[in-house]
Motif scaffolding. Structure first.
Motif, PDB file in Angstrom:
ATOM      1  N   MET A 127       0.908  -0.977   0.043  1.00 44.98           N
ATOM      2  CA  MET A 127       0.011   0.045  -0.169  1.00 44.98           C
ATOM      3  C   MET A 127       0.849   1.373  -0.003  1.00 44.98           C
ATOM      4  O   MET A 127       1.891   1.169   0.684  1.00 44.98           O
ATOM      5  CB  MET A 127      -0.887  -0.007   1.124  1.00 44.98           C
ATOM      6  N   ASN A 128       0.571   2.169  -0.845  1.00 40.37           N
ATOM      7  CA  ASN A 128       1.025   3.482  -0.852  1.00 40.37           C
ATOM      8  C   ASN A 128       0.431   4.728  -0.173  1.00 40.37           C
ATOM      9  O   ASN A 128      -0.983   4.425  -0.351  1.00 40.37           O
ATOM     10  CB  ASN A 128       1.488   3.938  -2.406  1.00 40.37           C
ATOM     11  N   LEU A 129       1.014   5.511   0.402  1.00 39.12           N
ATOM     12  CA  LEU A 129       0.510   6.431   1.495  1.00 39.12           C
ATOM     13  C   LEU A 129       1.136   7.901   1.119  1.00 39.12           C
ATOM     14  O   LEU A 129       2.481   7.762   1.195  1.00 39.12           O
ATOM     15  CB  LEU A 129       0.410   6.120   2.936  1.00 39.12           C
ATOM     16  N   ALA A 130       0.417   8.898   1.072  1.00 38.90           N
ATOM     17  CA  ALA A 130       1.128  10.357   1.092  1.00 38.90           C
ATOM     18  C   ALA A 130       0.268  11.052   2.056  1.00 38.90           C
ATOM     19  O   ALA A 130      -0.924  11.099   2.120  1.00 38.90           O
ATOM     20  CB  ALA A 130       0.612  10.720  -0.467  1.00 38.90           C
ATOM     21  N   VAL A 131       0.911  11.569   2.970  1.00 36.96           N
ATOM     22  CA  VAL A 131       0.334  12.595   3.919  1.00 36.96           C
ATOM     23  C   VAL A 131       1.056  13.905   3.641  1.00 36.96           C
ATOM     24  O   VAL A 131       2.139  14.142   3.325  1.00 36.96           O
ATOM     25  CB  VAL A 131       1.161  12.176   5.471  1.00 36.96           C
ATOM     26  N   LEU A 132      -0.069  14.863   3.118  1.00 39.69           N
ATOM     27  CA  LEU A 132       0.405  16.053   2.614  1.00 39.69           C
ATOM     28  C   LEU A 132      -0.029  17.325   3.290  1.00 39.69           C
ATOM     29  O   LEU A 132      -0.998  17.292   3.889  1.00 39.69           O
ATOM     30  CB  LEU A 132      -0.339  16.196   1.040  1.00 39.69           C
ATOM     31  N   PRO A 162       7.514  22.522   7.266  1.00 40.52           N
ATOM     32  CA  PRO A 162       6.451  22.078   6.505  1.00 40.52           C
ATOM     33  C   PRO A 162       6.939  20.969   5.525  1.00 40.52           C
ATOM     34  O   PRO A 162       7.978  21.392   4.944  1.00 40.52           O
ATOM     35  CB  PRO A 162       5.764  23.490   5.712  1.00 40.52           C
ATOM     36  N   ALA A 163       6.207  19.866   5.300  1.00 40.44           N
ATOM     37  CA  ALA A 163       6.790  18.839   4.614  1.00 40.44           C
ATOM     38  C   ALA A 163       5.796  17.755   4.291  1.00 40.44           C
ATOM     39  O   ALA A 163       4.779  17.848   4.846  1.00 40.44           O
ATOM     40  CB  ALA A 163       7.951  18.039   4.871  1.00 40.44           C
ATOM     41  N   ASP A 164       5.701  17.073   3.143  1.00 38.89           N
ATOM     42  CA  ASP A 164       4.995  16.085   2.779  1.00 38.89           C
ATOM     43  C   ASP A 164       5.925  14.785   2.968  1.00 38.89           C
ATOM     44  O   ASP A 164       7.033  14.771   2.934  1.00 38.89           O
ATOM     45  CB  ASP A 164       4.532  16.034   1.239  1.00 38.89           C
ATOM     46  N   VAL A 213       7.093  16.014  -3.187  1.00 39.58           N
ATOM     47  CA  VAL A 213       7.387  14.707  -3.214  1.00 39.58           C
ATOM     48  C   VAL A 213       6.667  14.123  -4.332  1.00 39.58           C
ATOM     49  O   VAL A 213       5.666  14.518  -4.922  1.00 39.58           O
ATOM     50  CB  VAL A 213       6.970  13.829  -1.755  1.00 39.58           C
ATOM     51  N   ASP A 214       7.105  12.951  -4.645  1.00 32.57           N
ATOM     52  CA  ASP A 214       6.398  12.261  -5.920  1.00 32.57           C
ATOM     53  C   ASP A 214       5.236  11.411  -5.444  1.00 32.57           C
ATOM     54  O   ASP A 214       5.618  10.342  -4.684  1.00 32.57           O
ATOM     55  CB  ASP A 214       7.414  11.650  -6.736  1.00 32.57           C
ATOM     56  N   VAL A 215       4.074  11.896  -5.700  1.00 38.57           N
ATOM     57  CA  VAL A 215       2.789  10.986  -4.983  1.00 38.57           C
ATOM     58  C   VAL A 215       2.650  10.062  -5.916  1.00 38.57           C
ATOM     59  O   VAL A 215       2.095  10.222  -7.256  1.00 38.57           O
ATOM     60  CB  VAL A 215       1.652  11.664  -4.605  1.00 38.57           C
ATOM     61  N   VAL A 242       8.362   4.541   4.805  1.00 35.18           N
ATOM     62  CA  VAL A 242       8.615   5.767   4.396  1.00 35.18           C
ATOM     63  C   VAL A 242       9.777   6.077   3.403  1.00 35.18           C
ATOM     64  O   VAL A 242      11.002   5.488   3.539  1.00 35.18           O
ATOM     65  CB  VAL A 242       9.059   6.931   5.444  1.00 35.18           C
ATOM     66  N   ASP A 243       9.478   6.806   2.234  1.00 35.33           N
ATOM     67  CA  ASP A 243      10.314   6.519   1.298  1.00 35.33           C
ATOM     68  C   ASP A 243      10.752   8.021   0.793  1.00 35.33           C
ATOM     69  O   ASP A 243      12.044   8.446   0.533  1.00 35.33           O
ATOM     70  CB  ASP A 243       9.647   6.207  -0.039  1.00 35.33           C
TER      71      ASP A 243
END
Length: 64
Positions: free
Chosen positions: A1-6, A18-20, A35-37, A28-29
């Motif tokens: 599963m891939n996850l993005a916290v933006l 501040p960061a994604d 970041v590349d979502v 965590v990658d």
């Protein structure tokens, strides 16, 4: 599963910035301002929220 916290304020070694965050396959990658979502990522909107690692002592120290 891939996850993005933006859009969150991320607690790290340099304090709160501040960061994604992108996690791929449960790890965590990427962490950064842009970041590349992955197209299949579940996206969480963290605007206005503090995003911290599971290490409570580090969080307490960063907030002092």
């Amino acid at each position: 599963m891939n996850l993005a916290v933006l859009g969150g304020s991320v607690v790290g070694d340099d304090g709160v910035v501040p960061a994604d965050i992108v996690a791929r396959n449960g790890r965590v990658d990427e962490v950064g301002p842009q970041v590349d979502v992955p197209s299949d990522a579940r996206v969480l909107d963290a605007r206005g929220l503090l995003v911290a690692p599971g290490d409570t002592p580090a969080l307490v120290q960063a907030l002092e």
